[in-house]
Design a protein around this motif. Structure first.
Motif, mmCIF file in Angstrom:
data_model
loop_
_atom_site.group_PDB
_atom_site.id
_atom_site.type_symbol
_atom_site.label_atom_id
_atom_site.label_comp_id
_atom_site.label_asym_id
_atom_site.label_seq_id
_atom_site.Cartn_x
_atom_site.Cartn_y
_atom_site.Cartn_z
ATOM 1 N N THR A 241 0.834 -1.210 0.000
ATOM 2 C CA THR A 241 0.000 0.000 0.000
ATOM 3 C C THR A 241 0.863 1.252 0.000
ATOM 4 O OG1 THR A 241 -1.598 -1.164 1.326
ATOM 5 C CG2 THR A 241 -1.832 1.214 1.213
ATOM 6 N N TRP A 242 1.989 1.153 0.643
ATOM 7 C CA TRP A 242 2.815 2.355 0.831
ATOM 8 C C TRP A 242 3.854 2.509 -0.261
ATOM 9 C CZ3 TRP A 242 0.355 5.070 4.154
ATOM 10 C CH2 TRP A 242 -0.406 4.404 5.114
ATOM 11 N N ALA B 219 -7.773 -2.171 -6.852
ATOM 12 C CA ALA B 219 -7.019 -2.394 -5.622
ATOM 13 C C ALA B 219 -6.141 -3.624 -5.698
ATOM 14 C CB ALA B 219 -7.973 -2.517 -4.439
ATOM 15 N N GLY B 220 -6.341 -4.423 -6.724
ATOM 16 C CA GLY B 220 -5.543 -5.644 -6.828
ATOM 17 C C GLY B 220 -6.155 -6.770 -6.016
ATOM 18 N N ASP B 221 -5.644 -7.937 -6.221
ATOM 19 C CA ASP B 221 -6.223 -9.107 -5.573
ATOM 20 C C ASP B 221 -5.419 -9.520 -4.368
ATOM 21 O OD1 ASP B 221 -8.463 -9.573 -7.066
ATOM 22 O OD2 ASP B 221 -7.292 -10.480 -8.696
ATOM 23 N N TYR B 222 -6.053 -10.320 -3.550
ATOM 24 C CA TYR B 222 -5.283 -10.985 -2.498
ATOM 25 C C TYR B 222 -5.528 -12.475 -2.599
ATOM 26 C CZ TYR B 222 -9.746 -9.899 -0.086
ATOM 27 O OH TYR B 222 -11.040 -9.730 0.257
ATOM 28 N N PRO B 316 -3.099 -4.983 -2.392
ATOM 29 C CA PRO B 316 -1.927 -4.148 -2.689
ATOM 30 C C PRO B 316 -2.236 -2.658 -2.562
ATOM 31 C CG PRO B 316 -2.198 -5.840 -4.352
ATOM 32 C CD PRO B 316 -3.359 -5.962 -3.446
ATOM 33 N N LYS B 317 -3.465 -2.283 -2.878
ATOM 34 C CA LYS B 317 -3.804 -0.866 -2.830
ATOM 35 C C LYS B 317 -5.071 -0.751 -1.999
ATOM 36 C CE LYS B 317 -4.296 2.662 -6.300
ATOM 37 N NZ LYS B 317 -4.489 2.833 -7.733
ATOM 38 N N SER B 320 -7.467 4.897 -3.063
ATOM 39 C CA SER B 320 -7.237 5.464 -4.386
ATOM 40 C C SER B 320 -8.131 6.694 -4.489
ATOM 41 C CB SER B 320 -7.590 4.436 -5.448
ATOM 42 O OG SER B 320 -7.767 5.069 -6.694
ATOM 43 N N GLY B 321 -7.530 7.831 -4.528
ATOM 44 C CA GLY B 321 -8.315 9.061 -4.519
ATOM 45 C C GLY B 321 -9.104 9.150 -3.222
ATOM 46 N N ARG B 322 -10.388 9.329 -3.352
ATOM 47 C CA ARG B 322 -11.218 9.413 -2.145
ATOM 48 C C ARG B 322 -11.999 8.120 -1.911
ATOM 49 N NH1 ARG B 322 -14.322 14.103 -3.994
ATOM 50 N NH2 ARG B 322 -12.782 14.439 -5.621
ATOM 51 N N VAL B 323 -11.460 7.060 -2.410
ATOM 52 C CA VAL B 323 -12.083 5.752 -2.198
ATOM 53 C C VAL B 323 -11.131 4.916 -1.362
ATOM 54 C CG1 VAL B 323 -13.069 3.739 -3.307
ATOM 55 C CG2 VAL B 323 -13.093 5.926 -4.485
ATOM 56 N N THR B 324 -11.665 4.298 -0.346
ATOM 57 C CA THR B 324 -10.795 3.450 0.467
ATOM 58 C C THR B 324 -11.526 2.182 0.865
ATOM 59 O OG1 THR B 324 -9.297 3.407 2.339
ATOM 60 C CG2 THR B 324 -11.408 4.455 2.697
ATOM 61 N N LEU B 325 -10.776 1.250 1.384
ATOM 62 C CA LEU B 325 -11.349 -0.040 1.753
ATOM 63 C C LEU B 325 -11.190 -0.284 3.246
ATOM 64 C CD1 LEU B 325 -9.790 -2.156 -1.123
ATOM 65 C CD2 LEU B 325 -12.131 -1.298 -1.001
ATOM 66 N N VAL B 326 -12.151 -0.968 3.812
ATOM 67 C CA VAL B 326 -12.050 -1.372 5.219
ATOM 68 C C VAL B 326 -12.494 -2.829 5.350
ATOM 69 C CG1 VAL B 326 -12.403 0.939 6.175
ATOM 70 C CG2 VAL B 326 -14.369 -0.504 5.707
ATOM 71 N N GLY B 327 -12.188 -3.417 6.485
ATOM 72 C CA GLY B 327 -12.642 -4.774 6.786
ATOM 73 C C GLY B 327 -12.119 -5.816 5.815
#
Lengths: 252, 462
Positions: A241-242, B219-222, B316-317, B320-327
């Motif tokens: 992320t960073w 955001a890419g995969d995990y 990985p991400k 992005s801008g004003r979008v974010t992920l939680v949980g």
């Protein structure tokens, strides 16, 4: 190692003979044929007493120890047990006459001197674990397993697993150390005694010992590399992320 | 909270024209905090409030929406299925009850005895060291999620029943995001719903492992583990055994890289297992778990079968801008224990607090750096926990030998106390150094013994 085990265990289990060094040395013997005959005769006793394969659902792998009273013909007692279990599970439960109430009954592992034969305990437990790995059993709170490997004293483990290995490692370390000392001496002219007080030489010594301990087989090098990769992999996954190109990220 | 918002104010002041620098907030910090947020967070026009869409109404979304609404941000929460019963162990640590003010009747079961069962069926009861008031709470996710959503609604968030479809990033710099979703209206009974959209300033993706927000933002995969779980209604006399007890089975038969479990639920038990590496064999592992628990769940009726992906590491991400992920959408599930509810709720709340602080209670626009503050804080707080559990998983779930050693180690009171302290209160308590050394020696001893036996097993043919 096998020497050690056979020396210390008076009732060799059936798995022991295959570990013995004797078969490999036959060509060195003065009368190989004669020796091989004698060896076969000696080993021949084992199969009679030895535990038949649990795959045949034999209830007492302990038979070889002579402690199991009901160990005559292997196939005969196997049948009713298998039948009784058939309705419950396909694979039979692990059974051993020395396995009592969820632990090994140490009194049945006694050797002639009355002391517990720990080697036999280790063998028996390895066997039980192998068995369970192949046919896992239901856990039960009534019939709990209480055996703890820590009751086997440390020297029994050392004697069995470390000493044979230690010979090899010591030998290697000595040879590597000797030649390193030799080369350092021939290249720099610093003698063996002076090398002892030298920081560089002490480091070399340390590297030699660590190397001998860590790399015991060729595969170990690959394994070590993999281990290092593995241990940093998760960090990388978190840090990604960073690491993107965004200029604004407050770095931790 | 207050300190957060004041530092955010300071940050904002940084990039104001030099004439405005006289403000007290500018000050010394201006040289240190060179962030883009300050450059681009103007006051919102017309005195309108910051609008944030929270996608997903699980613990993460619920907690985020509540904190946002409380902070004065106009919040819309989109949830696809209001009574969604997610397949989930449902264990929450004690500190979550107090931190999130959960009413006690949300907790169906209080587990005080955790049984760990090794491949060779050595069982260890963990929980002897628990104080009388300490327990692991077992909740039903449908109940917990519903509670958190309702509380968010009470705090002022708008809760929509709908399926998030996609979002459109703004064309201009400070423009708004357009959220498209399928609106479900229970009142007219129409199937399929109707397509609707609305405009927001920021998006919080709390939509779980199959996150659409994450997909849209690239955001890419995990990697993920697959968890399989059967809810089994067992006879009352057998249920009594599981009243305060949960069971964990380890072994290659149950899962090559995770564990199998029997967790008590309100009136039934959940039997399940999970794996990352051998997903195709999950049915086999489930059968093995059932076999290991055999007598204890015999005669039970399977009332529900569930399967779900569990993330293994963060995406990985995550912003992005004003979008974010939680949980789960971000990937905050621990290794080893597979715990995620607390971290989801916590990350949701932290993200919301960062937005509230960055927007000065909803009066200014936020920017990526505000969201990154939440990430930085979350990573700082919980990275050690994740790392420790990762190490534990790597060391002790490696092979059956290591698992035997793991169970042996867990029999120790000191280990149990430390484990429960860190699990229940989510803080890493420094231990007693002497005990630590003892533990290290014992653990290495256990590992060596188990490995030695393992080598011996390799030579055996049964």
């Amino acid at each position: 190692m096998a020497m050690a085990t056979s020396t210390f265990s008076p009732h060799p289990l059936s798995l022991k003979p295959q570990l013995g060094p004797r078969p490999h040395r036959l060509h060195l013997a003065p009368f190989p044929r004669l020796r091989s005959h004698r060896r076969l005769a000696a080993a021949g006793e084992a199969p009679v007493e030895a535990p038949p394969k649990p795959a045949e659902a034999d209830p007492s792998p302990a038979a070889s120890n002579g402690s199991a009273a009901a160990a005559p013909a292997a196939a005969a007692p196997a049948a009713p047990v298998a039948a009784a279990k058939a309705e419950a599970v396909a694979s039979p439960k692990f059974q051993d006459s020395r396995w009592v109430n969820g632990t090994w009954d140490l009194s049945r592992f006694g050797n002639t001197g009355g002391a517990v034969d720990w080697d036999a305990v280790i063998d028996a437990e390895a066997r039980r674990r192998k068995w369970l790995e192949d046919s896992p059993e239901a856990s039960s709170s009534e019939d709990a397993v209480v055996f703890d490997t820590s009751i086997i004293p440390w020297w029994a483990w050392i004697k069995r697993f470390h000493l044979p290995e230690a010979e090899k490692l010591n030998g290697r370390a000595a040879m590597v150390g000797f030649f390193m000392a030799y080369f350092v001496d021939s290249l720099t002219g610093v003698g063996l005694v002076d090398q002892m007080g030298n920081f560089f030489c002490k480091t070399l010594l340390f590297v030699a010992v660590a190397g001998v301990l860590l790399v015991r087989k060729n595969e170990d090098i690959d394994n070590l590399k993999k281990l290092i990769d593995e241990s940093t992999f998760y960090d990388k996954q978190w840090q990604s992320t960073w690491q993107d190109d965004s200029p604004s990220g407050p770095k931790k | 909270m207050t300190s957060l918002s004041s530092s955010a104010a300071a940050a904002r002041a940084t990039f104001l024209p030099s004439s405005c620098r006289a403000r007290p907030a500018g000050g010394r910090r201006s040289q240190l905090l060179v962030t883009r947020a300050a450059a681009s967070s103007p006051k919102l026009p017309g005195g309108r409030k910051l609008r944030v869409a929270v996608v997903g109404g699980g613990p993460a979304g619920g907690a985020a929406a509540e904190a946002l609404a409380k902070g004065g941000v106009e919040t819309v929460l989109i949830e696809r299925k209001m009574d969604n019963c997610k397949p989930c162990g449902g264990a929450i640590p004690l500190c979550m009850v107090s931190e999130f003010d959960l009413p006690l009747d949300l907790v169906d079961r209080r587990v005080t005895k955790m049984k760990m069962i090794s491949p060779s069926n050595v069982a260890v009861d963990i929980g002897r060291t628990l104080a009388p008031h300490e327990y692991i709470g077992m909740v039903r996710r449908e109940v917990l999620d519903d509670f958190l959503r309702n509380r968010a609604q009470k705090a002022g968030a708008e809760v929509l029943n709908g399926l998030f479809l996609r979002y459109e990033a703004p064309k201009e710099r400070n423009g708004t995001y357009t959220v498209h979703y399928n609106h479900y209206d229970s009142s007219n009974g129409k199937v399929g719903g109707e397509k609707r959209s609305f405009e927001v300033d920021a998006i919080v993706g709390a939509d779980g492992a199959n996150s659409r927000v994450a997909k849209d933002m690239g955001a890419g995969d995990y990697e993920y583990a697959i968890a399989f779980q059967e809810r089994v209604k067992i006879p009352d006399d057998k249920m009594r055994y599981y009243e305060e007890r949960a069971e964990m089975y380890v072994g290659d038969d149950v899962s090559p890289d995770f564990y199998g479990w029997v967790f008590p639920k309100c009136d039934h038990v959940a039997v399940g297992t999970g794996t990352v590496t051998h997903k195709a064999d999950i049915k086999k592992f489930q059968a093995a778990t059932r076999l290991r628990a055999k007598d204890k769940i015999e005669g039970g009726k399977i009332i529900r079968v569930e399967a779900h992906p569990i993330p293994e590491h963060p995406r990985p991400k995550r912003v992005s801008g004003r979008v974010t992920l939680v949980g789960d959408a971000a990937g905050y599930v621990t290794k080893c224990s597979g715990e995620g509810i607390y971290f989801a709720a916590k990350s949701g709340r932290m993200c919301a607090e960062a937005i509230v602080a960055g927007s000065a209670n909803g009066t200014r626009l936020v920017d990526e750096s505000d969201l990154r503050k939440y990430l930085a804080e979350f990573d700082r707080l919980y990275w050690p926990t994740y790392k420790v559990l990762d190490i534990l998983q790597k060391v002790f779930y490696r092979s059956n030998a290591a698992r035997e050693a793991f169970v042996e180690m867990c029999a120790d009171d000191y280990v149990q106390r430390m484990t429960f302290d860190s699990y229940l209160y989510k803080r890493v308590v420094p231990g007693n150094p002497i005990e630590d050394i003892k533990l290290a020696v014992n653990t290495i001893g256990s590992l060596v013994r188990a490995t030695a036996l393992r080598r011996e097993m390799g030579k055996l043919t049964l």
